[in-house]
Design a protein around this motif. Sequence first.
Motif, PDB file in Angstrom:
ATOM      1  N   GLU A 199      25.694  40.725   5.184  1.00 49.83           N
ATOM      2  CA  GLU A 199      26.962  41.146   4.592  1.00 49.83           C
ATOM      3  C   GLU A 199      26.889  42.548   4.018  1.00 49.83           C
ATOM      4  OE1 GLU A 199      29.837  39.788   4.782  1.00 49.83           O
ATOM      5  OE2 GLU A 199      29.140  38.019   5.862  1.00 49.83           O
ATOM      6  N   ARG A 200      25.714  42.966   3.580  1.00 49.69           N
ATOM      7  CA  ARG A 200      25.592  44.333   3.054  1.00 49.69           C
ATOM      8  C   ARG A 200      25.783  45.360   4.166  1.00 49.69           C
ATOM      9  NH1 ARG A 200      19.776  43.745   0.557  1.00 49.69           N
ATOM     10  NH2 ARG A 200      19.622  42.746   2.604  1.00 49.69           N
TER      11      ARG A 200
ATOM     12  N   SER B 184      29.438  45.334   5.117  1.00 49.87           N
ATOM     13  CA  SER B 184      30.238  46.028   4.112  1.00 49.87           C
ATOM     14  C   SER B 184      30.172  47.537   4.304  1.00 49.87           C
ATOM     15  CB  SER B 184      29.757  45.647   2.711  1.00 49.87           C
ATOM     16  OG  SER B 184      30.482  46.338   1.720  1.00 49.87           O
ATOM     17  N   ARG B 185      28.981  48.049   4.604  1.00 50.83           N
ATOM     18  CA  ARG B 185      28.851  49.502   4.841  1.00 50.83           C
ATOM     19  C   ARG B 185      29.603  49.919   6.104  1.00 50.83           C
ATOM     20  NH1 ARG B 185      23.516  48.595   2.798  1.00 50.83           N
ATOM     21  NH2 ARG B 185      22.646  48.341   4.887  1.00 50.83           N
TER      22      ARG B 185
ATOM     23  N   ARG C  55      32.282  48.447   7.386  1.00 55.98           N
ATOM     24  CA  ARG C  55      33.710  48.434   7.089  1.00 55.98           C
ATOM     25  C   ARG C  55      34.117  49.625   6.240  1.00 55.98           C
ATOM     26  NH1 ARG C  55      33.736  41.948   5.923  1.00 55.98           N
ATOM     27  NH2 ARG C  55      34.265  41.271   8.049  1.00 55.98           N
ATOM     28  N   ALA C  56      33.238  50.033   5.332  1.00 59.65           N
ATOM     29  CA  ALA C  56      33.543  51.204   4.504  1.00 59.65           C
ATOM     30  C   ALA C  56      33.648  52.466   5.358  1.00 59.65           C
ATOM     31  CB  ALA C  56      32.470  51.374   3.430  1.00 59.65           C
TER      32      ALA C  56
END
Length: 442
Positions: free
Chosen positions: A209-210, A213-214, A216-217
């Motif tokens: 997920e980390r 998340s990056r 998607r950012a």
Amino acid sequence: MGSRDRRRDDSAERAVFRALAGMRDADLPHEQMLEILLQAAMSTVGVGNRGAFEALSTALAERPDLGGWRAFVARDLMIRLPFAIGQTWSRGWEPADVVRYVGRRLGPGRAALAAEAVSEQLTGYARVTVDPRWHEQVAEFEVAPWWPTGSAAAQAHLERDGWVAFAPELLELVGFLLMLPGLERVGPPPGDYRPLAGDRPTPPKQVDERVLSRIRALLAKAEATTSEAEAEAFTAGAQERMARHSIDMAMVQAGGGNDQVRGGRPATRRIWIDPPYEQSKTVLLNSVAQANRCRSVWTKNIGFCTVIGFDADLEAVEALFTSLLVQATMAMTRAGRIEEAGGRARSKTFRQSFLAAYAFRIGERLTEITQEQTEAARAELGDDRLLPVLASRQQDVEDRFEELFPSVTRGRSIRVGDRMGWASGRGAADQATFGTSSAVTQ
């Protein structure tokens, strides 16, 4: 309208005529009358004859309440609604598919009712017997039951909204669900799901997920910037991370053994394609899928693509495709303003050609990045470790594809009717170096 469609429409109107005639017959048994109504409703929604259904719903709402007619209809349709939902599951539909398609064909009101019915019905199964993805899909509906505990949703609607408003809505939804076609089964229906015997109590996550998340950012930054060069650099950085994450997860799963690690086999995901320019959008999705070692098939008559791949790759494909659609639309709008020529740049042909070219070129560039990351991993891990794993996973994807779509045919190529649109689309995809992660803020 083709001759076949004309025959179907004529058949629907005849069914409605029979139903309207029956509604005037007070002596017709309720069971027979409702069956005639339901068959007529299925015929009208099947061909999209809105006018015919409106006539049907008006007759239903205005029929005198003789002999307990309204109570009978409400009770019968409340029984048929969960049955109809269950039928869609047995024919390969999943919760998100049902709600999305109902919304597309019948509107948001019917979609909300379908979401309520699906959510309510799933509560009747032990949670461990339902695929976790189904619970995730239902959670996205954000259904907050407002009816009293122990009462059926349909009955609560009737009490709140009234017969005239709700009975036709319920009739239409039940009729629509009963006539849905079968789809490829991509997972077990509720009640049939079982955790694999070899699964560990807490299986390793298939997507970090980390990392996601990056990614998607970065894609959010690509969508927010007005600079095409920055947008492509951010997108390139996201693809680099996707490609490397896919390789890392492949090696983790290979180390654990496919039989012990949940997710060590290809999964599937349906991604809905909204109009307009559906064909060009499916080309874009296919380009993204291929660049991330997945396969994609377009079910045109329904409106979605089935993407086959491993979990980490499917997450990457969906996130990147969603972002690139936003970026492509913005680029197409800019190109239309710049290259006005008697209105051509705003025409459907221009936009279709633009999106097709954009999709093809983006696919080429994403594939280049994936190949670069693969080469870097080969240098780090060695051919004897990496290549057999990647080859085995690709074969697993191909095998699953053949299992689900044994007779799939290649569709017609997109007809490029506007050279300006094609050149502009390819130029938009080629605007920047589309280069390295060093150009991207961490």
